[in-house]
Design an enzyme around this catalytic site. Sequence first.
Site, PDB file in Angstrom:
ATOM      1  N   SER A   1       0.742  -1.389  -0.099  1.00 42.66           N
ATOM      2  CA  SER A   1      -0.020  -0.224   0.060  1.00 42.66           C
ATOM      3  C   SER A   1       0.873   1.301   0.070  1.00 42.66           C
ATOM      4  CB  SER A   1      -0.793   0.114   1.320  1.00 42.66           C
ATOM      5  OG  SER A   1      -1.441   1.198   1.446  1.00 42.66           O
TER       6      SER A   1
ATOM      7  N   GLN B   1       0.970  -0.332  -4.801  1.00 44.42           N
ATOM      8  CA  GLN B   1      -0.402   0.313  -5.040  1.00 44.42           C
ATOM      9  C   GLN B   1      -0.618   1.698  -4.790  1.00 44.42           C
ATOM     10  OE1 GLN B   1      -2.290   1.222  -1.945  1.00 44.42           O
ATOM     11  NE2 GLN B   1      -3.811   2.100  -3.245  1.00 44.42           N
TER      12      GLN B   1
ATOM     13  N   TYR C   1      -3.187   5.506  -4.925  1.00 46.77           N
ATOM     14  CA  TYR C   1      -4.330   5.888  -5.117  1.00 46.77           C
ATOM     15  C   TYR C   1      -4.245   7.407  -6.064  1.00 46.77           C
ATOM     16  CZ  TYR C   1      -6.177   3.454  -1.086  1.00 46.77           C
ATOM     17  OH  TYR C   1      -6.324   2.373  -0.228  1.00 46.77           O
TER      18      TYR C   1
ATOM     19  N   THR D   1      -5.997   1.810  -6.865  1.00 47.75           N
ATOM     20  CA  THR D   1      -7.298   1.382  -6.149  1.00 47.75           C
ATOM     21  C   THR D   1      -8.410   2.475  -6.667  1.00 47.75           C
ATOM     22  OG1 THR D   1      -5.706  -0.003  -4.685  1.00 47.75           O
ATOM     23  CG2 THR D   1      -8.106   0.807  -4.078  1.00 47.75           C
TER      24      THR D   1
ATOM     25  N   ARG E   1     -18.688   4.298  11.596  1.00 45.23           N
ATOM     26  CA  ARG E   1     -19.194   2.957  11.555  1.00 45.23           C
ATOM     27  C   ARG E   1     -20.262   2.868  12.846  1.00 45.23           C
ATOM     28  NH1 ARG E   1     -12.924   2.781  11.717  1.00 45.23           N
ATOM     29  NH2 ARG E   1     -12.641   2.222   9.568  1.00 45.23           N
TER      30      ARG E   1
ATOM     31  N   LYS F   1      -7.921  -1.837  -9.090  1.00 43.42           N
ATOM     32  CA  LYS F   1      -8.755  -2.355  -8.139  1.00 43.42           C
ATOM     33  C   LYS F   1      -9.939  -1.801  -7.821  1.00 43.42           C
ATOM     34  CE  LYS F   1      -7.236  -3.821  -3.291  1.00 43.42           C
ATOM     35  NZ  LYS F   1      -7.861  -3.041  -2.363  1.00 43.42           N
TER      36      LYS F   1
ATOM     37  N   HIS G   1     -13.021  -3.263  -1.390  1.00 42.23           N
ATOM     38  CA  HIS G   1     -12.145  -2.579  -0.333  1.00 42.23           C
ATOM     39  C   HIS G   1     -12.386  -3.363   1.014  1.00 42.23           C
ATOM     40  CE1 HIS G   1      -9.455   0.784  -0.704  1.00 42.23           C
ATOM     41  NE2 HIS G   1      -9.146   0.370   0.942  1.00 42.23           N
TER      42      HIS G   1
ATOM     43  N   ASP H   1     -11.006  -9.797  -4.541  1.00 41.66           N
ATOM     44  CA  ASP H   1     -10.558  -9.859  -3.317  1.00 41.66           C
ATOM     45  C   ASP H   1     -11.622  -9.609  -2.187  1.00 41.66           C
ATOM     46  OD1 ASP H   1     -10.370  -6.869  -2.180  1.00 41.66           O
ATOM     47  OD2 ASP H   1      -9.483  -6.950  -4.189  1.00 41.66           O
ATOM     48  N   GLY H   2     -11.556  -9.924  -1.219  1.00 39.53           N
ATOM     49  CA  GLY H   2     -12.770  -9.697  -0.343  1.00 39.53           C
ATOM     50  C   GLY H   2     -13.281 -11.011   0.387  1.00 39.53           C
ATOM     51  N   GLY H   3     -13.169 -11.244   1.382  1.00 43.15           N
ATOM     52  CA  GLY H   3     -13.908 -11.989   2.175  1.00 43.15           C
ATOM     53  C   GLY H   3     -13.221 -13.584   2.319  1.00 43.15           C
ATOM     54  N   ILE H   4     -12.065 -13.419   1.726  1.00 45.03           N
ATOM     55  CA  ILE H   4     -11.271 -14.917   1.700  1.00 45.03           C
ATOM     56  C   ILE H   4     -10.665 -15.422   2.951  1.00 45.03           C
ATOM     57  CG2 ILE H   4      -9.392 -16.114   0.412  1.00 45.03           C
ATOM     58  CD1 ILE H   4     -11.336 -15.552  -1.608  1.00 45.03           C
TER      59      ILE H   4
ATOM     60  N   GLY I   1      -6.753  -9.956   2.518  1.00 44.59           N
ATOM     61  CA  GLY I   1      -6.478  -8.676   3.263  1.00 44.59           C
ATOM     62  C   GLY I   1      -6.535  -8.951   5.008  1.00 44.59           C
ATOM     63  N   ARG I   2      -7.334  -9.118   5.406  1.00 43.77           N
ATOM     64  CA  ARG I   2      -7.543  -9.298   6.939  1.00 43.77           C
ATOM     65  C   ARG I   2      -6.950 -10.437   7.366  1.00 43.77           C
ATOM     66  NH1 ARG I   2     -12.179  -6.594   5.659  1.00 43.77           N
ATOM     67  NH2 ARG I   2     -12.763  -4.870   6.782  1.00 43.77           N
TER      68      ARG I   2
HETATM   69  C1  LIG Z   1      -6.867  -2.483   7.609  1.00 43.36           C
HETATM   70  C2  LIG Z   1      -7.259  -2.215   6.028  1.00 43.36           C
HETATM   71  C3  LIG Z   1      -6.600  -1.451   5.390  1.00 43.36           C
HETATM   72  C4  LIG Z   1      -6.537  -1.404   3.962  1.00 43.36           C
HETATM   73  N1  LIG Z   1      -5.770  -0.467   3.189  1.00 43.36           N
HETATM   74  C5  LIG Z   1      -5.742  -0.583   1.879  1.00 43.36           C
HETATM   75  C6  LIG Z   1      -4.853   0.303   1.149  1.00 43.36           C
HETATM   76  O1  LIG Z   1      -4.114   1.064   1.609  1.00 43.36           O
HETATM   77  N2  LIG Z   1      -4.865   0.305  -0.215  1.00 43.36           N
HETATM   78  C7  LIG Z   1      -5.788  -0.799  -0.840  1.00 43.36           C
HETATM   79  O2  LIG Z   1      -5.902  -0.862  -2.173  1.00 43.36           O
HETATM   80  N3  LIG Z   1      -6.627  -1.540  -0.188  1.00 43.36           N
HETATM   81  C8  LIG Z   1      -6.606  -1.245   1.354  1.00 43.36           C
HETATM   82  N4  LIG Z   1      -7.467  -2.321   2.013  1.00 43.36           N
HETATM   83  C9  LIG Z   1      -8.304  -3.031   1.026  1.00 43.36           C
HETATM   84  C10 LIG Z   1      -7.570  -4.688   1.042  1.00 43.36           C
HETATM   85  O3  LIG Z   1      -6.477  -4.231  -0.103  1.00 43.36           O
HETATM   86  C11 LIG Z   1      -8.580  -5.549   0.418  1.00 43.36           C
HETATM   87  O4  LIG Z   1      -9.083  -4.982  -0.589  1.00 43.36           O
HETATM   88  C12 LIG Z   1      -9.728  -6.278   1.517  1.00 43.36           C
HETATM   89  O5  LIG Z   1      -8.766  -6.290   2.719  1.00 43.36           O
HETATM   90  C13 LIG Z   1      -9.991  -7.388   1.117  1.00 43.36           C
HETATM   91  O6  LIG Z   1     -10.937  -8.194   2.008  1.00 43.36           O
HETATM   92  P1  LIG Z   1     -10.589  -9.139   3.125  1.00 43.36           P
HETATM   93  O7  LIG Z   1     -10.042  -8.165   4.032  1.00 43.36           O
HETATM   94  O8  LIG Z   1     -11.838  -9.673   3.591  1.00 43.36           O
HETATM   95  O9  LIG Z   1      -9.672  -9.992   2.530  1.00 43.36           O
HETATM   96  C14 LIG Z   1      -7.456  -2.374   3.303  1.00 43.36           C
HETATM   97  C15 LIG Z   1      -8.011  -3.374   4.061  1.00 43.36           C
HETATM   98  C16 LIG Z   1      -7.956  -3.340   5.428  1.00 43.36           C
HETATM   99  C17 LIG Z   1      -8.943  -4.384   6.150  1.00 43.36           C
END
Ligand SMILES: Cc1cc2nc3c(=O)[nH]c(=O)nc-3n(C[C@H](O)[C@H](O)[C@H](O)COP(=O)(O)O)c2cc1C
Length: 405
Positions: A123, A143, A145, A171, A180, A269, A293, A324-327, A347-348
Amino acid sequence: MPLPSLSKLAEQNPWATNPWFETVAVAQQRAKKRLPSSVYGALIAGAEAGVSMNDNLTAFDELGIRPITAGQSAKRELATTVMGQSLSMPVMISPTGVQAVHPDGEVAVARAAAARGIPMGLSSFASKPLEDVIDANPSTFFQIYWAGDRDSMVARMERAKAAGAVGLILTLDWSFSHGRDWGSPAIPQSIDLQTALAHAPDVARKPAWLLDWVRSGALPDLGVPNFVTPGDRVPGFFEAYGVWMGTPPVTWDDVAWLREEWGGPFMVKGISRADEARRAVDAGATAISVSNHGGNNLDGAPAPIRVLPEVVDAVADQIEVVMDGGIRRGSDVVKAVALGAKAVLIGRAYLWGLAANGQAGVENVLDILRGGIDATMFGLGKESIEDLSPDDIVAPEGFFPPRIG
Ligand SMILES: Cc1cc2nc3c(=O)[nH]c(=O)nc-3n(C[C@H](O)[C@H](O)[C@H](O)COP(=O)(O)O)c2cc1C
């Protein structure tokens, strides 16, 4: 008085727990235990009611698979390529601003990814200089922005190129939605004595996390060194965020310009619709990550796995489509690949591993995913990830939203 059992004692003693964990959910429990609540809360992230963040997970649970019971292959081939890089399995590290999870931060993640043969996404809001991360894993995508003026973006790209970044990830899915329903953690501008004292009660309850930082000889640093060129003053997270917020929204012509300036493998992305996927192709993208995201941005955006086939149908014959998302499990990876993704980004999942056990924790997560992919392929009777298809998946009616474009 009855003596507490040994296992009870081990449970209460954070120094005595076996650092290995068997699922990503266990890593998350460890992370929750180990991290100060503000740091843990920043990783949970999510937006507003958390509908998209939760849907990213539940959508995978809604999908079934069709196993066989005999006649499987003794070996399974998981390797693939994305943007010219080799992947030992269809998984990559998604870029995240790691904040204060672990003193080794993105360098530990990059080392773990290199050790397991997968690329790293770094990032522009990361805490470690990209040169150090690329040293740890030469297969690193940087990555960015659409943030700041064109000259500053060119300077950031030039720096990444000079350091050896093998691709760029732009992204696009951030729309500055804040807030939130469960409350946002207080993130200080920077860590000085005053903020350290203010956070002391929260931090004091997490001695294992604190000890990691004491051993590293540094305090968590909220600077973003990759937002500038070496030698410039490193801005704080909120300073850089302010620059980004003040930047006029990106156009598809801007995307085409950025791609031209970069001149190498280029991923967009955040796409979740066929019409936009085509625009990204027209702008010169070589890959797309279908993403919301991690549900951190616009609540109500669909889980990427629901819209993946729409994007695959639209453009996968021209460019590489990942998601990406939820894996959280190997079976999630298999479901995504069966529905047309070349690979997934996580990610997480790796952030929980990093929090739980540093580099070894990230390797642990990657091993869990590899084991899960292999077991699911075995159950499906597939010899190679190339053999996966939508026929292996059972999706309930209405799972995929109406297509756009
Ligand atoms: C704490 C956190 C910080 C993130 N920071 C960025 C970032 O700086 N740049 C970016 O492209 N995505 C960022 N993301 C999104 C992740 O790249 C990714 O899309 C996302 O975490 C995928 O979902 P998952 O956490 O369920 O795997 C971030 C996600 C989290 C949880």
